[in-house]
Design a protein around this motif. Structure first.
Motif, PDB file in Angstrom:
ATOM      1  N   MET A 108     -11.761  -0.366  93.897  1.00 26.86           N
ATOM      2  CA  MET A 108     -12.483  -1.072  93.048  1.00 26.86           C
ATOM      3  C   MET A 108     -13.997  -0.929  92.881  1.00 26.86           C
ATOM      4  O   MET A 108     -14.400  -1.089  91.895  1.00 26.86           O
ATOM      5  CB  MET A 108     -11.934  -2.452  93.468  1.00 26.86           C
ATOM      6  CG  MET A 108     -12.085  -3.489  92.435  1.00 26.86           C
ATOM      7  SD  MET A 108     -11.320  -3.294  91.186  1.00 26.86           S
ATOM      8  CE  MET A 108     -11.333  -4.743  90.185  1.00 26.86           C
ATOM      9  N   ARG A 112     -16.217  -0.426  89.733  1.00 27.70           N
ATOM     10  CA  ARG A 112     -17.389  -1.367  89.131  1.00 27.70           C
ATOM     11  C   ARG A 112     -18.675  -0.740  88.931  1.00 27.70           C
ATOM     12  O   ARG A 112     -19.202  -1.012  88.002  1.00 27.70           O
ATOM     13  CB  ARG A 112     -17.475  -2.522  90.229  1.00 27.70           C
ATOM     14  CG  ARG A 112     -16.298  -3.631  90.221  1.00 27.70           C
ATOM     15  CD  ARG A 112     -16.583  -4.676  91.059  1.00 27.70           C
ATOM     16  NE  ARG A 112     -15.418  -5.747  91.162  1.00 27.70           N
ATOM     17  CZ  ARG A 112     -14.976  -5.931  92.436  1.00 27.70           C
ATOM     18  NH1 ARG A 112     -15.250  -5.321  93.564  1.00 27.70           N
ATOM     19  NH2 ARG A 112     -13.746  -6.643  92.247  1.00 27.70           N
ATOM     20  N   ARG A 113     -18.750   0.258  90.188  1.00 26.33           N
ATOM     21  CA  ARG A 113     -20.170   1.065  89.856  1.00 26.33           C
ATOM     22  C   ARG A 113     -19.995   1.687  88.435  1.00 26.33           C
ATOM     23  O   ARG A 113     -21.186   1.851  87.599  1.00 26.33           O
ATOM     24  CB  ARG A 113     -20.286   1.839  91.063  1.00 26.33           C
ATOM     25  CG  ARG A 113     -20.880   1.143  92.300  1.00 26.33           C
ATOM     26  CD  ARG A 113     -21.423   2.193  93.043  1.00 26.33           C
ATOM     27  NE  ARG A 113     -20.485   3.237  93.765  1.00 26.33           N
ATOM     28  CZ  ARG A 113     -19.532   3.113  94.606  1.00 26.33           C
ATOM     29  NH1 ARG A 113     -19.747   1.760  95.374  1.00 26.33           N
ATOM     30  NH2 ARG A 113     -18.782   3.925  95.132  1.00 26.33           N
ATOM     31  N   LYS A 115     -18.509   1.005  85.919  1.00 24.24           N
ATOM     32  CA  LYS A 115     -18.541   0.089  84.587  1.00 24.24           C
ATOM     33  C   LYS A 115     -19.941  -0.285  84.613  1.00 24.24           C
ATOM     34  O   LYS A 115     -20.482  -0.381  83.448  1.00 24.24           O
ATOM     35  CB  LYS A 115     -17.871  -1.152  84.886  1.00 24.24           C
ATOM     36  CG  LYS A 115     -17.861  -2.238  83.986  1.00 24.24           C
ATOM     37  CD  LYS A 115     -17.048  -3.561  84.527  1.00 24.24           C
ATOM     38  CE  LYS A 115     -17.646  -4.713  83.624  1.00 24.24           C
ATOM     39  NZ  LYS A 115     -17.258  -5.766  84.364  1.00 24.24           N
ATOM     40  N   ARG A 116     -20.672  -0.513  85.713  1.00 22.26           N
ATOM     41  CA  ARG A 116     -22.152  -0.958  85.737  1.00 22.26           C
ATOM     42  C   ARG A 116     -23.102   0.082  85.204  1.00 22.26           C
ATOM     43  O   ARG A 116     -23.984   0.050  84.232  1.00 22.26           O
ATOM     44  CB  ARG A 116     -22.471  -1.292  86.945  1.00 22.26           C
ATOM     45  CG  ARG A 116     -23.763  -2.104  86.997  1.00 22.26           C
ATOM     46  CD  ARG A 116     -24.247  -2.589  88.440  1.00 22.26           C
ATOM     47  NE  ARG A 116     -23.193  -2.876  89.398  1.00 22.26           N
ATOM     48  CZ  ARG A 116     -23.009  -2.292  90.519  1.00 22.26           C
ATOM     49  NH1 ARG A 116     -23.870  -1.358  90.819  1.00 22.26           N
ATOM     50  NH2 ARG A 116     -21.852  -2.743  91.050  1.00 22.26           N
ATOM     51  N   GLN A 124     -14.578 -10.821  82.597  1.00 23.64           N
ATOM     52  CA  GLN A 124     -15.022 -11.016  84.048  1.00 23.64           C
ATOM     53  C   GLN A 124     -13.512 -10.840  84.784  1.00 23.64           C
ATOM     54  O   GLN A 124     -12.465 -11.357  84.272  1.00 23.64           O
ATOM     55  CB  GLN A 124     -15.639 -12.239  84.218  1.00 23.64           C
ATOM     56  CG  GLN A 124     -16.981 -12.322  83.626  1.00 23.64           C
ATOM     57  CD  GLN A 124     -17.753 -11.381  84.573  1.00 23.64           C
ATOM     58  OE1 GLN A 124     -17.741 -11.106  85.702  1.00 23.64           O
ATOM     59  NE2 GLN A 124     -19.159 -11.073  83.965  1.00 23.64           N
ATOM     60  N   ASN A 125     -13.802 -10.539  86.064  1.00 24.82           N
ATOM     61  CA  ASN A 125     -12.544 -10.462  87.188  1.00 24.82           C
ATOM     62  C   ASN A 125     -11.318 -10.042  86.362  1.00 24.82           C
ATOM     63  O   ASN A 125     -10.416 -10.358  86.656  1.00 24.82           O
ATOM     64  CB  ASN A 125     -12.522 -11.816  87.313  1.00 24.82           C
ATOM     65  CG  ASN A 125     -13.502 -12.594  87.959  1.00 24.82           C
ATOM     66  OD1 ASN A 125     -14.422 -12.104  88.496  1.00 24.82           O
ATOM     67  ND2 ASN A 125     -13.670 -13.951  87.680  1.00 24.82           N
ATOM     68  N   LYS A 128      -7.591  -4.451  89.280  1.00 23.77           N
ATOM     69  CA  LYS A 128      -7.628  -3.082  89.323  1.00 23.77           C
ATOM     70  C   LYS A 128      -7.040  -2.202  88.266  1.00 23.77           C
ATOM     71  O   LYS A 128      -7.614  -1.217  87.567  1.00 23.77           O
ATOM     72  CB  LYS A 128      -7.375  -2.632  90.608  1.00 23.77           C
ATOM     73  CG  LYS A 128      -7.871  -0.960  90.742  1.00 23.77           C
ATOM     74  CD  LYS A 128      -7.282  -0.394  92.325  1.00 23.77           C
ATOM     75  CE  LYS A 128      -7.522   0.829  92.403  1.00 23.77           C
ATOM     76  NZ  LYS A 128      -7.149   1.411  93.724  1.00 23.77           N
ATOM     77  N   LEU A 131      -8.758  -2.701  84.765  1.00 28.11           N
ATOM     78  CA  LEU A 131     -10.291  -2.136  84.800  1.00 28.11           C
ATOM     79  C   LEU A 131      -9.947  -0.586  84.718  1.00 28.11           C
ATOM     80  O   LEU A 131     -10.841   0.117  83.889  1.00 28.11           O
ATOM     81  CB  LEU A 131     -11.000  -2.553  86.069  1.00 28.11           C
ATOM     82  CG  LEU A 131     -12.423  -2.110  86.075  1.00 28.11           C
ATOM     83  CD1 LEU A 131     -13.258  -2.652  85.023  1.00 28.11           C
ATOM     84  CD2 LEU A 131     -12.880  -2.545  87.412  1.00 28.11           C
TER      85      LEU A 131
END
Length: 176
Positions: A108, A112-113, A115-116, A124-125, A128, A131
């Motif tokens: 996860m 997130r990295r 995505k960023r 948001q939120n 897995k 995403l």
């Protein structure tokens, strides 16, 4: 038998056991392997509507290699159908010889990295699965010049450098 253990009973383990599953309400007679019928596997069997049930008369939860393979095939078949459906939904995707990248295998934090880094807009939120699906669609849209990417990779390997070293202001001679 006589109250003393010869050690044979203890060392046999799952090898002498038979599969704990009922296949269409008939007990499987294959030898059990080292895979167990966990809650997660049970959920997979239920979702895929496989006609497998745990025999409650069995004193263990080990399943045979045959049923392990059946369950794994059902899981991969659904993933392939999901990917096929996604590629049909994306009208820009027509290239079938592009290798699949399975972002579902990443942790996860890594998702997130990603995505960023690429500033992918999502709500948001997300869990897995959602995403990873969103990022897979984004990943497929990234244009790649294959010759350029291979040349850079070979150069990086030959010079024993990586991007992290360059960002930190280190040269390849400082890292060796």
């Amino acid at each position: 038998m006589n109250g003393f253990s010869t050690g044979e009973e203890d060392s046999r383990g799952a090898a002498d056991l038979i599969c704990c599953l009922l296949d269409e309400n008939k007990r499987c007679s294959r030898p059990a392997g080292n895979a167990s019928y966990s809650k997660r596997i049970q959920k997979t069997v239920t979702q895929r509507r496989l006609k497998l049930n745990l025999d409650h008369m069995a004193r263990h939860i080990y399943i045979c290699d045959y049923h392990k393979e059946v369950i794994q095939c059902a899981r991969t078949k659904q993933q392939q159908q999901r990917r096929r459906k996604d590629s049909e939904d994306d009208s820009g995707e027509t290239d079938n010889d592009v290798p699949e990248v399975d972002l579902f295998q990443l942790q996860m934090g890594t998702l997130r990295r990603y995505k960023r880094h690429y500033k992918v807009a999502t709500r948001q939120n997300l869990n897995k699965t959602l995403l990873a699906e969103t990022l897979t669609k984004h990943f497929k849209t990234i244009p790649v010049v294959e010759k350029e990417a291979l040349s850079f990779f070979i150069y990086t390997v030959k010079t024993n450098a990586n991007k992290l070293d360059q960002k930190n202001g280190l040269s390849s001679s400082d890292t060796t």
